[in-house]
Design a protein around this motif. Structure first.
Motif, PDB file in Angstrom:
ATOM      1  N   ILE A  96      -7.157 -24.427-152.044  1.00 30.81           N
ATOM      2  CA  ILE A  96      -6.041 -24.404-151.098  1.00 30.81           C
ATOM      3  C   ILE A  96      -5.954 -23.028-150.448  1.00 30.81           C
ATOM      4  O   ILE A  96      -6.231 -22.007-151.080  1.00 30.81           O
ATOM      5  CB  ILE A  96      -4.710 -24.766-151.793  1.00 30.81           C
ATOM      6  CG1 ILE A  96      -3.572 -24.816-150.781  1.00 30.81           C
ATOM      7  CG2 ILE A  96      -4.403 -23.806-152.932  1.00 30.81           C
ATOM      8  CD1 ILE A  96      -2.310 -25.454-151.326  1.00 30.81           C
ATOM      9  N   GLU A  97      -5.590 -23.023-149.165  1.00 33.48           N
ATOM     10  CA  GLU A  97      -5.460 -21.780-148.407  1.00 33.48           C
ATOM     11  C   GLU A  97      -4.183 -21.837-147.584  1.00 33.48           C
ATOM     12  O   GLU A  97      -3.882 -22.849-146.948  1.00 33.48           O
ATOM     13  CB  GLU A  97      -6.661 -21.615-147.477  1.00 33.48           C
ATOM     14  CG  GLU A  97      -6.608 -20.393-146.589  1.00 33.48           C
ATOM     15  CD  GLU A  97      -7.818 -20.276-145.678  1.00 33.48           C
ATOM     16  OE1 GLU A  97      -7.825 -19.392-144.798  1.00 33.48           O
ATOM     17  OE2 GLU A  97      -8.763 -21.086-145.842  1.00 33.48           O
ATOM     18  N   ASP A  98      -3.413 -20.755-147.617  1.00 35.02           N
ATOM     19  CA  ASP A  98      -2.216 -20.647-146.788  1.00 35.02           C
ATOM     20  C   ASP A  98      -2.636 -20.076-145.436  1.00 35.02           C
ATOM     21  O   ASP A  98      -2.974 -18.904-145.326  1.00 35.02           O
ATOM     22  CB  ASP A  98      -1.186 -19.737-147.461  1.00 35.02           C
ATOM     23  CG  ASP A  98       0.152 -19.734-146.737  1.00 35.02           C
ATOM     24  OD1 ASP A  98       0.171 -20.046-145.531  1.00 35.02           O
ATOM     25  OD2 ASP A  98       1.171 -19.423-147.375  1.00 35.02           O
ATOM     26  N   MET A  99      -2.615 -20.924-144.418  1.00 29.25           N
ATOM     27  CA  MET A  99      -3.117 -20.524-143.108  1.00 29.25           C
ATOM     28  C   MET A  99      -2.188 -19.551-142.383  1.00 29.25           C
ATOM     29  O   MET A  99      -2.570 -18.970-141.371  1.00 29.25           O
ATOM     30  CB  MET A  99      -3.345 -21.772-142.250  1.00 29.25           C
ATOM     31  CG  MET A  99      -4.400 -22.711-142.828  1.00 29.25           C
ATOM     32  SD  MET A  99      -4.496 -24.290-141.969  1.00 29.25           S
ATOM     33  CE  MET A  99      -5.084 -23.761-140.353  1.00 29.25           C
ATOM     34  N   HIS A 147      -0.792 -25.326-144.912  1.00 33.74           N
ATOM     35  CA  HIS A 147      -1.874 -25.092-145.853  1.00 33.74           C
ATOM     36  C   HIS A 147      -3.107 -25.922-145.495  1.00 33.74           C
ATOM     37  O   HIS A 147      -2.987 -27.014-144.950  1.00 33.74           O
ATOM     38  CB  HIS A 147      -1.428 -25.442-147.273  1.00 33.74           C
ATOM     39  CG  HIS A 147      -0.320 -24.575-147.784  1.00 33.74           C
ATOM     40  ND1 HIS A 147       1.008 -24.864-147.547  1.00 33.74           N
ATOM     41  CD2 HIS A 147      -0.338 -23.418-148.499  1.00 33.74           C
ATOM     42  CE1 HIS A 147       1.766 -23.923-148.101  1.00 33.74           C
ATOM     43  NE2 HIS A 147       0.978 -23.046-148.690  1.00 33.74           N
ATOM     44  N   LYS A 148      -4.243 -25.367-145.823  1.00 27.43           N
ATOM     45  CA  LYS A 148      -5.515 -26.082-145.679  1.00 27.43           C
ATOM     46  C   LYS A 148      -5.990 -26.419-147.084  1.00 27.43           C
ATOM     47  O   LYS A 148      -6.093 -25.544-147.935  1.00 27.43           O
ATOM     48  CB  LYS A 148      -6.544 -25.208-144.960  1.00 27.43           C
ATOM     49  CG  LYS A 148      -7.908 -25.862-144.784  1.00 27.43           C
ATOM     50  CD  LYS A 148      -8.863 -24.917-144.057  1.00 27.43           C
ATOM     51  CE  LYS A 148     -10.236 -25.548-143.866  1.00 27.43           C
ATOM     52  NZ  LYS A 148     -11.171 -24.618-143.180  1.00 27.43           N
ATOM     53  N   SER A 150      -8.775 -28.348-149.730  1.00 34.08           N
ATOM     54  CA  SER A 150     -10.094 -28.912-149.975  1.00 34.08           C
ATOM     55  C   SER A 150      -9.916 -30.022-150.999  1.00 34.08           C
ATOM     56  O   SER A 150      -9.430 -29.798-152.107  1.00 34.08           O
ATOM     57  CB  SER A 150     -11.046 -27.844-150.517  1.00 34.08           C
ATOM     58  OG  SER A 150     -12.295 -28.419-150.880  1.00 34.08           O
ATOM     59  N   TYR A 160     -11.608 -31.758-145.842  1.00 36.40           N
ATOM     60  CA  TYR A 160     -10.493 -30.834-145.670  1.00 36.40           C
ATOM     61  C   TYR A 160      -9.285 -31.574-145.119  1.00 36.40           C
ATOM     62  O   TYR A 160      -9.404 -32.527-144.347  1.00 36.40           O
ATOM     63  CB  TYR A 160     -10.865 -29.699-144.720  1.00 36.40           C
ATOM     64  CG  TYR A 160     -11.785 -28.677-145.330  1.00 36.40           C
ATOM     65  CD1 TYR A 160     -11.321 -27.793-146.305  1.00 36.40           C
ATOM     66  CD2 TYR A 160     -13.119 -28.591-144.943  1.00 36.40           C
ATOM     67  CE1 TYR A 160     -12.163 -26.862-146.886  1.00 36.40           C
ATOM     68  CE2 TYR A 160     -13.974 -27.657-145.512  1.00 36.40           C
ATOM     69  CZ  TYR A 160     -13.490 -26.788-146.484  1.00 36.40           C
ATOM     70  OH  TYR A 160     -14.332 -25.873-147.054  1.00 36.40           O
ATOM     71  N   ILE A 162      -5.216 -30.761-143.458  1.00 33.08           N
ATOM     72  CA  ILE A 162      -4.289 -29.777-142.922  1.00 33.08           C
ATOM     73  C   ILE A 162      -2.869 -30.308-143.094  1.00 33.08           C
ATOM     74  O   ILE A 162      -2.571 -31.450-142.740  1.00 33.08           O
ATOM     75  CB  ILE A 162      -4.563 -29.499-141.429  1.00 33.08           C
ATOM     76  CG1 ILE A 162      -5.968 -28.932-141.229  1.00 33.08           C
ATOM     77  CG2 ILE A 162      -3.512 -28.534-140.868  1.00 33.08           C
ATOM     78  CD1 ILE A 162      -6.200 -27.579-141.852  1.00 33.08           C
ATOM     79  N   GLU A 163      -1.995 -29.471-143.623  1.00 33.80           N
ATOM     80  CA  GLU A 163      -0.598 -29.839-143.820  1.00 33.80           C
ATOM     81  C   GLU A 163       0.148 -29.669-142.493  1.00 33.80           C
ATOM     82  O   GLU A 163       0.468 -28.560-142.086  1.00 33.80           O
ATOM     83  CB  GLU A 163       0.005 -28.945-144.910  1.00 33.80           C
ATOM     84  CG  GLU A 163       1.440 -29.228-145.256  1.00 33.80           C
ATOM     85  CD  GLU A 163       2.024 -28.148-146.152  1.00 33.80           C
ATOM     86  OE1 GLU A 163       2.885 -28.488-146.969  1.00 33.80           O
ATOM     87  OE2 GLU A 163       1.630 -26.971-146.022  1.00 33.80           O
ATOM     88  N   VAL A 191     -10.995 -34.240-140.103  1.00 36.97           N
ATOM     89  CA  VAL A 191      -9.999 -33.487-140.872  1.00 36.97           C
ATOM     90  C   VAL A 191      -8.769 -34.365-141.092  1.00 36.97           C
ATOM     91  O   VAL A 191      -8.264 -35.005-140.159  1.00 36.97           O
ATOM     92  CB  VAL A 191      -9.588 -32.189-140.144  1.00 36.97           C
ATOM     93  CG1 VAL A 191      -8.483 -31.468-140.922  1.00 36.97           C
ATOM     94  CG2 VAL A 191     -10.793 -31.273-139.965  1.00 36.97           C
TER      95      VAL A 191
END
Length: 236
Positions: A96-99, A147-148, A150, A160, A162-163, A191
């Motif tokens: 998880i990544e906070d974009m 958030h992105k 995986s 992937y 995308i929130e 996506v």
């Protein structure tokens, strides 16, 4: 007497499918039932099975041949502007990544969690390990987003997501291996477009994956920062 465990296993499989969209393999069911007393009530059996499934790797515990319950083979086709994933498809979180945060901010957020600190609004608070790993969506380092994510289905297909809108429980400190159910979801050029109406958090955690992700994520972010700085220096 010999038919009783088989009958109970069938009831258990039906219950898990109807209530959580989980379809365990026959091998998993057989192994699980061999550890349970035949007199265990179905509700108690279901709760134990659910806990174990949410802690498992779905590529080995869930069936990959149930119609509409895995990602379609052409889901990554970027030439398809948009399509709809009907589901329900169960996936597990691999990363998880906070974009909304820079790489350095993400490193700082991970380190704060390692120190047992979370955020509540603008206030830094101490949180216990239980709170930090809670899958209920408690306010622990929530903030930020989108958030992105995986994700991976029972067949091992990765994708992937995308929130688009804030989903309760999705945050930088959530557990790797967490299970989610995707239903009636839009896919844009390969996506997943995720929001509360199409994403249900079941919870769970795969300890080995979670530990490895925490150890490797900071290293990866720092490597990306260094690569970006090298590129900037070579292209003044």
């Amino acid at each position: 007497m010999s038919s009783q465990p088989s009958h109970l296993a069938t009831q258990l499989a039906t219950q898990l499918a109807n209530t959580k969209n989980l379809h365990p393999t026959q091998q998993w069911l057989t192994a699980f039932m061999s550890t349970q007393k035949p007199t265990t009530p179905l509700p108690a059996l279901t709760q134990t099975a659910l806990f174990r499934l949410l802690s498992s790797d779905i590529t080995t515990s869930l069936a990959s041949d149930v119609p509409n319950c895995i990602l379609p083979p052409d889901i990554h086709n970027v030439n398809v502007k948009e399509c709809r994933l009907q589901g329900p498809v169960v996936v597990q979180l691999l990363g998880i990544e906070d974009m909304s945060k820079s790489r350095w901010e993400q490193i700082e957020a991970i380190e704060a969690l390692e120190r047992g600190e979370g955020t509540k609004g603008r206030e830094i608070i101490r949180v216990t390990a239980t709170e930090a790993d809670d899958d209920s969506g408690a306010v622990v380092n929530k903030g930020g987003g989108p958030h992105k994510l995986s994700l991976q289905d029972a067949r091992g297909t990765g994708i992937y997501g995308i929130e688009l809108r804030d989903i309760k429980g999705v945050r930088l400190g959530m557990s790797i291996g967490c299970k989610m159910v995707l239903k009636n979801l839009l896919v844009a050029r390969g996506v997943l477009l995720m929001e509360p109406a199409n994403t249900t958090i079941l919870g769970g955690k795969i300890e080995a994956l979670h530990r490895a992700w925490k150890e490797n994520r900071k290293v990866q972010l720092k490597a990306e920062i260094e690569a970006s700085e090298r590129t900037a220096r070579s292209n003044p």
